[in-house]
Design an enzyme around this catalytic site. Structure first.
Site, PDB file in Angstrom:
ATOM      1  N   CYS A  55      -0.934 -12.673   4.452  1.00 16.75           N
ATOM      2  CA  CYS A  55      -0.481 -11.323   4.766  1.00 16.75           C
ATOM      3  C   CYS A  55      -1.537 -10.541   5.546  1.00 16.75           C
ATOM      4  CB  CYS A  55      -0.152 -10.599   3.462  1.00 16.75           C
ATOM      5  SG  CYS A  55       0.183  -8.837   3.651  1.00 16.75           S
ATOM      6  N   ARG A 118       9.508  -2.681  -3.793  1.00 14.70           N
ATOM      7  CA  ARG A 118       9.096  -4.018  -3.363  1.00 14.70           C
ATOM      8  C   ARG A 118       7.778  -4.400  -4.021  1.00 14.70           C
ATOM      9  NH1 ARG A 118       8.161  -4.950   2.225  1.00 14.70           N
ATOM     10  NH2 ARG A 118       8.516  -7.132   1.685  1.00 14.70           N
ATOM     11  N   VAL A 119       7.623  -5.690  -4.260  1.00 16.50           N
ATOM     12  CA  VAL A 119       6.401  -6.235  -4.854  1.00 16.50           C
ATOM     13  C   VAL A 119       5.572  -6.810  -3.714  1.00 16.50           C
ATOM     14  CG1 VAL A 119       5.468  -7.975  -6.407  1.00 16.50           C
ATOM     15  CG2 VAL A 119       7.506  -6.673  -7.070  1.00 16.50           C
ATOM     16  N   THR A 120       4.541  -6.075  -3.304  1.00 18.85           N
ATOM     17  CA  THR A 120       3.787  -6.411  -2.106  1.00 18.85           C
ATOM     18  C   THR A 120       2.311  -6.633  -2.425  1.00 18.85           C
ATOM     19  OG1 THR A 120       3.373  -4.066  -1.642  1.00 18.85           O
ATOM     20  CG2 THR A 120       5.355  -5.049  -0.661  1.00 18.85           C
ATOM     21  N   VAL A 121       1.631  -7.255  -1.485  1.00 23.31           N
ATOM     22  CA  VAL A 121       0.172  -7.355  -1.509  1.00 23.31           C
ATOM     23  C   VAL A 121      -0.357  -6.532  -0.341  1.00 23.31           C
ATOM     24  CG1 VAL A 121      -0.015  -9.586  -2.656  1.00 23.31           C
ATOM     25  CG2 VAL A 121       0.338  -9.525  -0.180  1.00 23.31           C
ATOM     26  N   SER A 137      -2.548  -0.828   1.892  1.00 21.88           N
ATOM     27  CA  SER A 137      -3.734  -1.504   2.415  1.00 21.88           C
ATOM     28  C   SER A 137      -4.690  -0.556   3.130  1.00 21.88           C
ATOM     29  CB  SER A 137      -3.329  -2.636   3.356  1.00 21.88           C
ATOM     30  OG  SER A 137      -2.663  -2.142   4.511  1.00 21.88           O
ATOM     31  N   TYR A 181       6.468  -6.784  13.480  1.00 18.01           N
ATOM     32  CA  TYR A 181       7.521  -6.836  12.461  1.00 18.01           C
ATOM     33  C   TYR A 181       8.794  -6.158  12.948  1.00 18.01           C
ATOM     34  CZ  TYR A 181       4.261  -8.675   9.020  1.00 18.01           C
ATOM     35  OH  TYR A 181       3.380  -9.486   8.353  1.00 18.01           O
TER      36      TYR A 181
END
Length: 329
Positions: A55, A118-121, A137, A181
């Protein structure tokens, strides 16, 4: 995504009614501060970061942590590169070191059992309070830059230039970081073409800027360069083909390509790049874009090859001037 704490595979819509990619805002936005009375004070050993090597958003946090020498202050762990119907997952190779969970969604539920989103990093986790501090981020980068002691004398946010750096990050985000994206996940031809036009207009403009200056903000390497590099290092292997951003490759731009090679070779940045995880993630995880989930074997380009950026003046600390070793931590 999670809906009231329950995992759902049919609840998230990536595009709006015009077919344009519509990125959700992140949900956890607390802040670590260098103050003893802060809700989340900057304490060495207290925080953990969950990332994916694939990511770009997580990658820029990993780069910041490494460049500032915060490995002993903030622990880090990695999820599997592929992401399927159960979301980001842990494994025997990439376990959850804190709780032994199977999926990152379970870490989110530890922070909020009724979480919707949403489950994000990346995920910045407080090991003492056992909760998520932040999963945005850009804000995590800034916390690492401003709240913790810089162990390596690498100043990613020079005093007096904060607004300038933020303006560049804004510019790079909309057209380039998120632009790929917007192209890749567009649902209509018009939305795709608009995103590609914005993307390559921006790349062309930065190609011109980098003809006469070493980095995005001039002679100094900043957070803005970290953010830009996270997209450029993925571009030719992933975005060019997988997201149909194929007007040009980055290695066809003389200045952007040499800039990308230089950044890759600065300090320990190369150690944070895992092209295997990057390519496996995108081509295997996005079955709607790549139904057969075949992973390309190219392109054959070398980020460690010589660059020509030494022709331009730079104000680089000693930590960034050394040769980068190519390895994974």
């Amino acid at each position: 995504m999670l809906v009231d704490g329950e995992w759902r595979t049919d609840a998230y819509e990536a595009t709006n009614e015009d077919g344009e990619f519509d990125r959700d805002e992140t949900a956890f936005r607390d802040w670590i501060r260098d103050a003893p009375d802060a809700d989340y004070p900057a304490e060495s050993g207290r925080y953990h970061v969950y990332i994916s090597r694939a990511c770009p958003w997580a990658h820029r946090v990993a780069m910041t942590r490494r460049l500032l020498g915060l490995e002993d202050d903030i622990s880090l762990s990695i999820v599997e590169p592929e992401r399927y119907d159960d979301g980001w997952e842990f494994s025997d190779d990439y376990p959850d070191p804190l709780y032994g969970e199977d999926y990152l969604r379970d870490v989110y539920r530890r922070a909020d059992s009724d979480f919707t989103g949403r489950v994000t990093v990346p995920v910045l986790w407080d090991k003492r309070e056992e909760t998520i501090v932040n999963n945005e981020s850009r804000e995590i980068m800034r916390m690492l830059t401003t709240a913790f002691d810089d162990r390596n004398d690498v100043d990613l946010l020079p005093a007096g230039r904060e607004d300038e750096v933020d303006d560049i990050i804004d510019d790079v985000y909309e057209s380039i970081n998120n632009g790929v994206y917007r192209a890749g996940f567009a649902d209509t031809q018009a939305a795709y073409e608009a995103a590609v036009e914005d993307l390559f207009d921006a790349l062309d403009r930065w190609e011109d800027v980098l003809e006469d200056q070493r980095f995005l903000a001039g002679e100094v390497f900043t957070e803005a360069d970290v953010a830009m590099f996270a997209t450029l290092v993925r571009f030719d292997h992933v975005y060019h083909t997988h997201f149909k951003c194929n007007r040009h490759s980055i290695h066809e731009y003389p200045n952007l390509w040499n800039y990308t090679k230089e950044v890759y070779q600065l300090g320990d940045i190369a150690e944070t790049v895992n092209l295997d995880h990057i390519t496996r993630h995108y081509y295997k995880s996005h079955g709607d874009i790549n139904p057969k989930r075949l992973v390309p074997t190219g392109p054959d380009i070398d980020f460690s090859a010589p660059h020509n950026r030494d022709r331009l003046p730079a104000d680089l600390p000693a930590e960034l001037r050394g040769d980068a070793a190519v390895a994974d931590d």
